[in-house]
Design an enzyme around this catalytic site. Structure first.
Site, PDB file in Angstrom:
ATOM      1  N   THR A  33       1.341  -1.635  18.838  1.00 46.83           N
ATOM      2  CA  THR A  33       0.015  -2.260  19.000  1.00 46.83           C
ATOM      3  C   THR A  33       0.260  -3.712  19.404  1.00 46.83           C
ATOM      4  O   THR A  33       0.468  -3.995  20.583  1.00 46.83           O
ATOM      5  CB  THR A  33      -0.846  -2.152  17.720  1.00 46.83           C
ATOM      6  OG1 THR A  33      -0.127  -2.645  16.598  1.00 46.83           O
ATOM      7  CG2 THR A  33      -1.264  -0.715  17.486  1.00 46.83           C
ATOM      8  N   LYS A  75       6.988   0.687  14.421  1.00 49.32           N
ATOM      9  CA  LYS A  75       6.070  -0.346  14.953  1.00 49.32           C
ATOM     10  C   LYS A  75       5.393  -1.097  13.803  1.00 49.32           C
ATOM     11  O   LYS A  75       5.260  -0.573  12.698  1.00 49.32           O
ATOM     12  CB  LYS A  75       5.040   0.265  15.896  1.00 49.32           C
ATOM     13  CG  LYS A  75       4.102   1.321  15.362  1.00 49.32           C
ATOM     14  CD  LYS A  75       2.886   0.833  14.644  1.00 49.32           C
ATOM     15  CE  LYS A  75       2.174  -0.246  15.433  1.00 49.32           C
ATOM     16  NZ  LYS A  75       1.150  -0.858  14.542  1.00 49.32           N
ATOM     17  N   THR A 135      -0.313  -1.369  11.623  1.00 47.16           N
ATOM     18  CA  THR A 135       0.140  -0.448  10.606  1.00 47.16           C
ATOM     19  C   THR A 135       1.627  -0.279  10.789  1.00 47.16           C
ATOM     20  O   THR A 135       2.134  -0.410  11.885  1.00 47.16           O
ATOM     21  CB  THR A 135      -0.590   0.892  10.833  1.00 47.16           C
ATOM     22  OG1 THR A 135      -1.914   0.758  10.379  1.00 47.16           O
ATOM     23  CG2 THR A 135       0.089   2.046  10.126  1.00 47.16           C
ATOM     24  N   GLU A 162       3.533 -11.560  12.719  1.00 45.39           N
ATOM     25  CA  GLU A 162       2.772 -12.493  13.554  1.00 45.39           C
ATOM     26  C   GLU A 162       3.060 -13.944  13.191  1.00 45.39           C
ATOM     27  O   GLU A 162       2.932 -14.353  12.038  1.00 45.39           O
ATOM     28  CB  GLU A 162       1.283 -12.229  13.425  1.00 45.39           C
ATOM     29  CG  GLU A 162       0.839 -11.273  14.504  1.00 45.39           C
ATOM     30  CD  GLU A 162      -0.635 -10.993  14.493  1.00 45.39           C
ATOM     31  OE1 GLU A 162      -1.325 -11.530  13.628  1.00 45.39           O
ATOM     32  OE2 GLU A 162      -1.077 -10.233  15.357  1.00 45.39           O
ATOM     33  N   ASN A 222      -5.004 -14.723  13.084  1.00 39.35           N
ATOM     34  CA  ASN A 222      -5.809 -13.887  12.217  1.00 39.35           C
ATOM     35  C   ASN A 222      -7.177 -14.460  11.887  1.00 39.35           C
ATOM     36  O   ASN A 222      -7.978 -13.797  11.234  1.00 39.35           O
ATOM     37  CB  ASN A 222      -5.034 -13.561  10.941  1.00 39.35           C
ATOM     38  CG  ASN A 222      -3.975 -12.525  11.218  1.00 39.35           C
ATOM     39  OD1 ASN A 222      -4.287 -11.396  11.570  1.00 39.35           O
ATOM     40  ND2 ASN A 222      -2.711 -12.923  11.114  1.00 39.35           N
ATOM     41  N   THR A 246     -14.826  -9.588  14.266  1.00 39.24           N
ATOM     42  CA  THR A 246     -15.094  -8.152  14.162  1.00 39.24           C
ATOM     43  C   THR A 246     -16.089  -7.711  15.219  1.00 39.24           C
ATOM     44  O   THR A 246     -17.130  -8.331  15.364  1.00 39.24           O
ATOM     45  CB  THR A 246     -15.666  -7.831  12.776  1.00 39.24           C
ATOM     46  OG1 THR A 246     -14.694  -8.194  11.813  1.00 39.24           O
ATOM     47  CG2 THR A 246     -15.972  -6.360  12.632  1.00 39.24           C
TER      48      THR A 246
END
Lengths: 397, 397
Positions: free
Chosen positions: B150, B176, B187, B269, B392, B397
């Protein structure tokens, strides 16, 4: 910094002064002295690495014979070995002589850099200076509150007055620093002074309960300091409060402690929002508290809040990994009063509008149902910003 | 991204393709197909909010009859209710028909945005395309590994070859995303393929042990995803490994899993350093693991590491609040091989020089003694940077 008027309890004198412990030249010695031996209770850090002043004060509370509290900022007297303990005792002994009491009847708190010996020559001068300034007035109380600050942006004080059975009772409290939020290991310190009459046992049990729903329910970065201390001093000499009056007093003390605790969070380094996380429907209050704390500590939730993002996925999944029983099909969530998740499924909502609301409000209310149980708890946390990271990484030991 | 040569196990074919689940147009469907029914074991997220593919795969492992693993990236099929379960089953059924097996013998993994239904029209095309490309060569394996990414900066693969009792055995694994590191709920997914012969029971028990010292010992932000899945596929048809050979195989599998887990942390990240925290002297291995994890998760430790700050106070005090027994007078700490704290007291050291060393090394080794017990554990974590917070919080959203 609260702008409410101060209600100072009878029987105390306060002072703050500057003796040069801090390179900044800001106030660094704070005294609270009682006119006569009084009841004192204490709640301390649960860290197993504890500073000398915590060891000393913990051994001296609860007590019915405390005369003074000595606090220095700028040096935590932590990880300082036997010398640290000898220094903490010596400062208590000096103040005891000035006050005219036994050194065991003095409590001590320290906050600031760790691993460095206390600058005893400076502190001795500071204690003597502060003792000479003791007074029972707003200025003296405020100076005492100023002198316990480290990197706090503002001083933190709260006070109130209540009438119990025709008697007027006052509580005035000061606090500093939420968690280990600062480069120099900021510590949570607070002293709550009242002229209520309390037994030693009631004071200690009440203070533990109060801490559990206030200072133990806030987090900036989850790092428990070596020096955290909360003290309650009760100077009343009438018959101790009991029954309803005692319960009413505890309710007021709790309210004051929650106000101070929220001040600590609002002043967390880099914080732009306070999150208030109210969990309901858990299997017990303890379970609700663990879930609320897990949501409060999640860096993904904290960054979402700082970005004004109503990110239900991060909040709901944090509840899911708290290690507590939840009922996924019963999970419901609202943010700033807007319902965004219900019965285990996201709802459609105007994300841009809700994001605007979040950005505009300093406090973000998060209401989270995790099942159909009766357990509930509230927890407060700051958001996580680039400023927090900058403050705490651009510092070298 | 590992540059080591690939050792592909016999009996598997791989494929990756692009079907438009991701707006970016990057690969998003990945297949692993076995020539015949083989042993498969699985370890899954402990989050109580779990995605449909986790529910499905968990119910199908361990097994001795698995034929295929289907993974899509770009959509996690989490918080999608009954439709999500129906969609996960439908994709398995489609692949089962192409492969010629029962739909219960297909495992499925998903990663990406949550709360949105799977785009079934696209996935159907993707599964068919990928099935047409299946091959047992490096290119096919790499394409399969690419298609599970991702926000990973690099694809993550590891492989090895070992000789057990004159027999050559190969393991090739892909992974991943470390933890919920990304805006879209990244995930941790990993599949380890081997041509060793294993019983269903040995495979499952071994995989749980391997996970506990590798993928369960790494953290980027401590946020457990709804979709985490680790699979082991063993295609061997000889007598199952046993005794020393089985133990040697497990050692190699563990080594490979740790390498992949460290790749996940390094790609966290915003991460600029990997911390390797080795705790010794604890009362048990479990106690050591909890202490190591607490140090690894402390935002104050993580920011100190990103700033190149050998801040013993933050590390030692984090060990002190882990809730595990420690012996403060026995605490010792070294950072990058330099001893900076011993017998409960800070040592004098050249902080500027050590800071320079820390800044120059991508991996920071933290050796922490917490007492005189026999318990020890190693944990890996990324540091905390302003980039993590920026990634982040600058997402809505």
């Amino acid at each position: 910094m609260s702008n409410s008027p101060l209600f100072l309890p009878r029987g105390f004198r306060f002072a703050g002064t500057t003796c040069g412990i801090k390179a900044s030249g800001k106030p660094d010695v704070s005294l609270i002295v009682s006119d006569r031996p009084i009841v004192a209770a204490g709640v301390y850090t649960t860290n197993q690495i504890v500073a000398a002043p915590v060891v000393l004060s913990r051994s001296r509370t609860p007590s019915a014979a405390i005369r003074a509290v000595l606090t220095n900022s700028g040096n935590a007297n932590a990880c300082t070995g036997e010398q640290g303990m000898a220094d903490a005792k010596a400062t208590c002994a000096q103040l005891a002589e000035l006050v005219g009491c036994n050194e065991n009847d003095v409590l001590v708190m320290s906050t600031g850099v760790i691993g460095k010996p206390l600058p005893m020559d400076k502190i001795r001068v500071g204690v003597e200076q502060a003792h000479g300034k003791l007074a029972n007035d707003d200025t003296a109380f405020i100076e005492a509150a100023e002198a316990i600050r480290t990197t706090d942006a503002d001083r933190k004080t709260e006070s109130c007055e209540l009438t119990l059975g025709g008697q007027t009772i006052r509580i005035a409290a000061m606090a500093k620093g939420a968690g280990m939020i600062a480069p120099n290991m900021a510590t949570m310190l607070s002293v709550m002074c009242t002229d209520a009459s309390l037994t030693e046992q009631d004071a200690q049990q009440m203070l533990a309960r109060v801490a559990n729903v206030s200072f133990n329910r806030v987090s900036v970065d989850g790092h428990t300091s070596t020096n955290d201390t909360l003290l309650l001093l009760a100077s009343g000499s009438d018959d101790p409060l009991s029954g309803d009056a005692l319960a009413q007093f505890e309710a007021s003390l709790t309210e004051l402690a929650i106000k101070l605790a929220k001040q600590l969070v609002a002043d967390g380094e880099g914080a732009t929002h306070v999150m208030q996380i109210h969990v309901v429907g858990a299997s017990s209050d303890t379970s609700a508290e663990i879930i609320a704390k897990t949501v409060a500590a999640s860096p993904l939730v904290k960054t979402a809040i700082s970005g004004g993002d109503p990110n239900w996925g991060r909040i709901v999944s944090a509840a899911g990994y708290a290690g507590q029983p939840i009922e996924p099909s019963q999970v419901a969530l609202s943010v700033c009063g807007q319902s965004i998740y219900d019965k285990g499924t996201p709802l459609s909502f105007d994300a841009a509008s809700l994001s605007g609301t979040m950005k505009a409000h300093p406090q973000i209310d998060i209401e989270l149902r995790v099942g159909s149980g009766a357990g509930e708890a509230t927890y407060w946390s700051s958001d996580l910003t680039t400023d927090y990271v900058r403050f705490n990484s651009e510092y070298t030991t």
